[in-house]
Design a protein around this motif. Structure first.
Motif, PDB file in Angstrom:
ATOM      1  N   TYR A  75       0.838  -1.200   0.000  1.00 47.32           N
ATOM      2  CA  TYR A  75       0.000   0.000   0.000  1.00 47.32           C
ATOM      3  C   TYR A  75       0.873   1.249   0.000  1.00 47.32           C
ATOM      4  N   LEU A  80      -1.102   5.605  -5.114  1.00 47.08           N
ATOM      5  CA  LEU A  80      -2.541   5.530  -5.280  1.00 47.08           C
ATOM      6  C   LEU A  80      -3.152   6.909  -5.511  1.00 47.08           C
ATOM      7  N   SER A  83      -2.717   7.663  -9.180  1.00 50.92           N
ATOM      8  CA  SER A  83      -3.574   6.857 -10.050  1.00 50.92           C
ATOM      9  C   SER A  83      -5.039   7.271  -9.963  1.00 50.92           C
ATOM     10  N   GLU A 210      -6.958  -1.080  -5.266  1.00 51.41           N
ATOM     11  CA  GLU A 210      -5.979  -1.692  -6.160  1.00 51.41           C
ATOM     12  C   GLU A 210      -6.151  -3.201  -6.120  1.00 51.41           C
ATOM     13  N   SER A 211      -5.990  -3.840  -7.272  1.00 49.60           N
ATOM     14  CA  SER A 211      -6.064  -5.291  -7.302  1.00 49.60           C
ATOM     15  C   SER A 211      -5.537  -5.788  -8.634  1.00 49.60           C
ATOM     16  N   THR A 212      -4.895  -6.945  -8.596  1.00 48.95           N
ATOM     17  CA  THR A 212      -4.471  -7.605  -9.832  1.00 48.95           C
ATOM     18  C   THR A 212      -5.497  -8.637 -10.271  1.00 48.95           C
ATOM     19  N   LEU A 368      -8.047  -0.311  -9.612  1.00 54.76           N
ATOM     20  CA  LEU A 368      -6.870   0.140 -10.357  1.00 54.76           C
ATOM     21  C   LEU A 368      -5.795  -0.937 -10.355  1.00 54.76           C
ATOM     22  N   SER A 369      -5.097  -1.054 -11.454  1.00 54.33           N
ATOM     23  CA  SER A 369      -3.940  -1.937 -11.504  1.00 54.33           C
ATOM     24  C   SER A 369      -2.802  -1.300 -10.712  1.00 54.33           C
ATOM     25  N   PRO A 370      -2.061  -2.064  -9.894  1.00 52.74           N
ATOM     26  CA  PRO A 370      -0.971  -1.493  -9.109  1.00 52.74           C
ATOM     27  C   PRO A 370       0.278  -1.167  -9.931  1.00 52.74           C
TER      28      PRO A 370
END
Length: 375
Positions: A75, A80, A83, A210-212, A368-370
């Motif tokens: 984090y 972030l 983004s 955020e997450s993949t 959002l993609s990290p």
């Protein structure tokens, strides 16, 4: 295509955040990042009532996009913020309860009381001078990290685009009372905690994470749109904040455009032809972000951006999540669980259970993609 609508109720309250944040930055910030963080906590909260100070309460009436995934090791507040700057309403950053406690200071209050062992309240009762000692702080990363973030994000915070609201707590660690003979007693620990961010998420129904991973879609988790968000990298957070606020008025207009379209989703989700309405709104959001991407690229070509600036992009997907399901997930997991835990919870939520039909409201989450890619 953007329009700055004066009738938008959500942005009408943003100036309250700007006033409170500007009050903090009005005095010159300390050189030490740790001292910046300590001053900020004292600026917002009263250690005795464990509530926002009387003149700070108005930020609780502002509308926010609340950031999830607040306890994960990766984090990063600054990343972030970069983004989410284009699509989030006033961005509320915080940390969950699982983060380490960071003491920010101590406070002593002197008051006059009566001997608790006395059965009389008349003139013969023994007066006591009582000194209550409180320790206060928050759950989160080290003070130095918070202080650096607050210093770098000053332009965004002053303009009401961002607010860091720590998970604050205060504990009366002791009280010392002296009667006329000078005897002393000590009191117990009485921890109390202020909690705000989950309430804001349920009230405003806006979130960023955020997450993949990709959530499993269902009639309670619906994709609205997926876009490539332009992100300015290669500059410090302070430079990014200044560019966003001062040099691109289009950022504010785009945020207004996106939030207006999201507000329309409530009606679209309840319509008979929901799919058609969602598709139309998603395309309008995509068009607005495409225009922002063109403007930023044009500014880069014209030399308006610093020479070190690099234009990148992140994948961003907007999901509509059924509000009862989000409410259950928040109660079960808390803000700090991370988006991946939310997706797992959603996948096992009983679609045919009694809670599935208790209301027809929706929450809207940007995922959002990290990792960013060169634009």
């Amino acid at each position: 295509m953007w329009r700055d609508s004066p009738s938008r109720n959500r942005n009408a309250r943003t100036p309250a955040v700007a006033r409170v944040m500007s009050g903090f930055y009005r005095r010159r910030l300390p050189n030490s990042p740790e001292d910046v963080a300590r001053r900020y906590v004292s600026h917002l909260f009263d250690p005795i009532t464990v509530k926002l100070h009387r003149r700070r309460w108005r930020i609780a009436k502002s509308s926010y996009s609340v950031l999830l995934a607040t306890d994960e090791p990766h984090y990063d507040l600054a990343r972030l913020t970069r983004s989410a700057a284009l699509v989030a309403d006033t961005l509320l950053l915080t940390h969950g309860a699982e983060m380490p406690y960071r003491e920010a200071g101590r406070f002593t209050r002197t008051r006059i009381g009566l001997d608790p062992g006395s059965n009389s309240s008349g003139p013969e009762a023994i007066d006591l001078t009582v000194m209550d000692t409180y320790t206060y702080g928050f759950a989160g990363p080290p003070l130095k990290e918070i202080g650096r973030f607050l210093t770098g994000s000053e332009p965004l915070a002053r303009s009401g685009n961002l607010c860091y609201l720590p998970r604050y707590s205060s504990t009366m660690i002791a009280y010392e009372s002296r009667d006329r003979t000078g005897s002393t007693t000590h009191g117990p620990d009485l921890p109390r905690t202020a909690r705000y961010a989950p309430d804001f998420l349920l009230r405003d129904r806006r979130a960023v994470s955020e997450s993949t991973a990709t959530p499993q879609r269902s009639r309670f988790v619906r994709l609205v749109t997926e876009v490539r968000l332009p992100v300015i990298a290669g500059v410090s957070l302070a430079t990014f904040s200044r560019i966003t606020v001062e040099e691109f008025g289009g950022h504010r207009l785009l945020r207004g455009h996106v939030q207006d379209r999201i507000a329309e989703l409530d009606g679209a989700m309840a319509a008979d032809e929901a799919d058609r309405g969602i598709l139309r709104i998603g395309r309008e959001i995509e068009a607005g972000i495409g225009e922002a991407r063109s403007r930023i690229a044009g500014a880069d070509r014209s030399g308006a951006l610093p020479r070190s600036a690099v234009l990148t992009s992140v994948t961003a997907a907007l999901f509509a999540v059924h509000a009862p399901m989000m409410r259950d997930a928040l109660h079960a997991l808390g803000l700090g669980a991370g988006a991946d835990c939310f997706w797992t919870y959603f996948r096992h939520w009983p679609e045919n259970g009694p809670r599935a039909s208790e209301d027809d409201t929706w929450c809207y989450m940007w995922v959002l993609s990290p990792t960013a890619e060169r634009a």
